[in-house]
Design a protein around this motif. Structure first.
Motif, short mmCIF file in Angstrom:
data_model
loop_
_atom_site.label_atom_id
_atom_site.label_comp_id
_atom_site.label_asym_id
_atom_site.label_seq_id
_atom_site.Cartn_x
_atom_site.Cartn_y
_atom_site.Cartn_z
N ARG A 23 0.86 -1.19 0.00
CA ARG A 23 0.00 0.00 0.00
C ARG A 23 0.90 1.25 0.00
O ARG A 23 2.01 1.24 0.51
N LYS A 24 0.35 2.31 -0.55
CA LYS A 24 1.06 3.59 -0.57
C LYS A 24 1.30 4.06 0.87
O LYS A 24 0.40 4.03 1.71
N THR A 72 20.71 -3.86 1.17
CA THR A 72 19.34 -3.79 1.68
C THR A 72 19.14 -2.50 2.48
O THR A 72 20.09 -2.03 3.14
N PHE A 73 17.94 -1.98 2.43
CA PHE A 73 17.61 -0.76 3.17
C PHE A 73 16.09 -0.60 3.18
O PHE A 73 15.38 -1.24 2.41
N ASP A 74 15.61 0.28 4.05
CA ASP A 74 14.18 0.54 4.12
C ASP A 74 13.78 1.54 3.05
O ASP A 74 14.54 2.45 2.71
N VAL A 75 12.55 1.35 2.51
CA VAL A 75 12.00 2.28 1.51
C VAL A 75 10.56 2.60 1.87
O VAL A 75 9.89 1.85 2.57
N LEU A 76 10.11 3.75 1.39
CA LEU A 76 8.72 4.16 1.56
C LEU A 76 8.01 4.04 0.22
O LEU A 76 8.51 4.52 -0.81
N VAL A 77 6.87 3.39 0.19
CA VAL A 77 6.11 3.20 -1.05
C VAL A 77 5.45 4.51 -1.45
O VAL A 77 4.65 5.06 -0.71
N LEU A 78 5.81 4.99 -2.65
CA LEU A 78 5.24 6.23 -3.16
C LEU A 78 4.08 5.97 -4.12
O LEU A 78 3.10 6.71 -4.15
#
Length: 388
Positions: A23-24, A72-78
């Motif tokens: 989900r965004k 590897t790293f954290d990302v935010l879904v845009l």
């Protein structure tokens, strides 16, 4: 018993169920599977690739060689679908989201930390703090006025958070109080290191009607007009200007008031000492009467040297004030009876000059007087005989 009669549709359903629903606004862990010119191709556990555009990788400048496949790293879904079936994610925005809690703690604890200035904007500069865009007003960068903010771009400065609103992600930093505290500490340390009587080289920082302020390594001292020049001046600009380098001597230090008195006159060039170099006690010199006081007269021996001729040393006759025997501008011959070069005092006497006239000369003068007196008697008697 294991069911071996699964259809292809059933198999696909099982795969679909194993995929994580995206989900965004979600924060997911991404693994780099490919590095492309447009950005990074990552796997976040979805059936679709997750793309990290380069401008969403970091707030700092980054090069392709800085990233490796497998990172590897954290990302935010845009965006869950860019139109081509790809998911668009952001590493730098995920870092900002994760950093909110840390930043809030920095704010509450009034902690100091270092940031690098990225760019100049209207009214100040921009820096990054744990992935968040932070604003530093121009008046808050340091404790002094900065004419050109561009000189701070790329530099690191120590700051603290003065305003933080996590809802709209407003973050304002300041380095002014920190810089001011450092300046004051450095000034105190420098002040404590200044030694009375020592000589220092400083820079003229400000001119006032009464003197010039001179910076000697972070501490300012005042050179009064009377200590700027051996000659009388009306304003310090008569001899110095702002920015001039000046050799000064520390005359006094007032630690309670934090004040330092400086002198810029070279003692070796003091006209009084230069003009008294050849004078000695007991020497007879010529001078000119320049001023009367109740207790005596001041006699100028040269342009910058005066001596006191006490009223008792003017004449053997009893007088109550010097003008009874002298006139202003009168040239006199005096003997130096006192020569105090430490306090710049000279005592003079006219009576001792008279006492030092050569005795043989006095005898000659007495004989001449007797001769004249005898001749007068002879002439007087001759005139008497003539008119008998």
């Amino acid at each position: 018993m294991e069911d071996n009669n699964l259809t292809m549709a059933d198999f696909m359903d099982e795969i679909e169920k194993s995929m994580v629903r995206i989900r965004k606004g979600d924060i997911k862990t991404a693994k780099v599977v490919s590095i492309e010119d447009a950005g990074l191709i990552t796997n976040i556990g979805s059936h679709a690739d997750a793309i990290v555009p380069w401008n969403e990788y970091s707030y700092e400048e980054v090069k392709m060689e800085d990233v490796q496949v497998g990172d590897t790293f954290d990302v935010l879904v845009l965006n869950t679908d860019d139109g081509d079936g790809n998911i668009i994610v952001s590493k730098k925005r995920a870092e900002a989201e994760v950093a909110l809690e840390n930043i809030e703690q920095l704010y509450k604890n009034h902690e100091h930390f270092v940031v690098k200035v990225k760019e100049v904007v209207k009214g100040g500069v921009i820096a990054n703090l744990q992935g968040m865009r932070a604003f530093i007003p121009g008046s808050q960068i340091t404790d002094v006025y900065v004419e050109d903010l561009n000189e701070f771009v790329g530099k690191e400065i120590e700051v603290e958070i003065i305003e933080f609103n996590p809802k709209n992600k407003k973050l304002v930093l300041s380095g002014k109080a920190i810089a001011k505290a450092k300046t004051q500490q450095a000034k105190k340390e420098r002040f404590d290191s200044i030694i009375e009587g020592e000589k220092y080289t400083g820079t003229v920082t400000k001119l006032m009607p009464y003197g010039a302020f001179v910076n000697i390594g972070g501490v300012e001292g005042l050179v009064h007009n009377t200590d700027l020049s051996w000659t009388r001046i009306k304003h310090p600009s008569d001899v110095v200007k702002e920015g001039d380098k000046l050799n000064v001597t520390v005359l006094s230090i007032d630690k309670e008031k934090g004040k330092i008195a400086l002198g810029a006159k070279d003692v070796a060039m003091d006209p009084w000492f230069l003009e008294t170099a050849n004078l000695e006690k007991g020497q007879v010199v010529k001078g000119k009467v320049v001023k009367f006081m109740n207790f005596g007269a001041f006699v100028s021996l040269s342009e910058n040297v005066e001596g006191l001729l006490h009223v008792s040393q003017i004449t053997e006759k009893r007088i109550s004030k010097p003008e009874e025997a002298l006139e202003i501008g009168q040239e006199v011959k005096v003997k130096i009876t006192q020569l105090d070069k430490v306090n710049k005092k000279i005592g003079l006497s006219m009576t001792e000059v008279e006492e030092e006239i050569d005795p043989s000369m006095m005898a000659y003068m007495n004989e001449e007087e007797e001769s004249i007196s005898t001749m007068g008697d002879v002439l007087g008697n001759a005139f008497k005989d003539l008119f008998k």
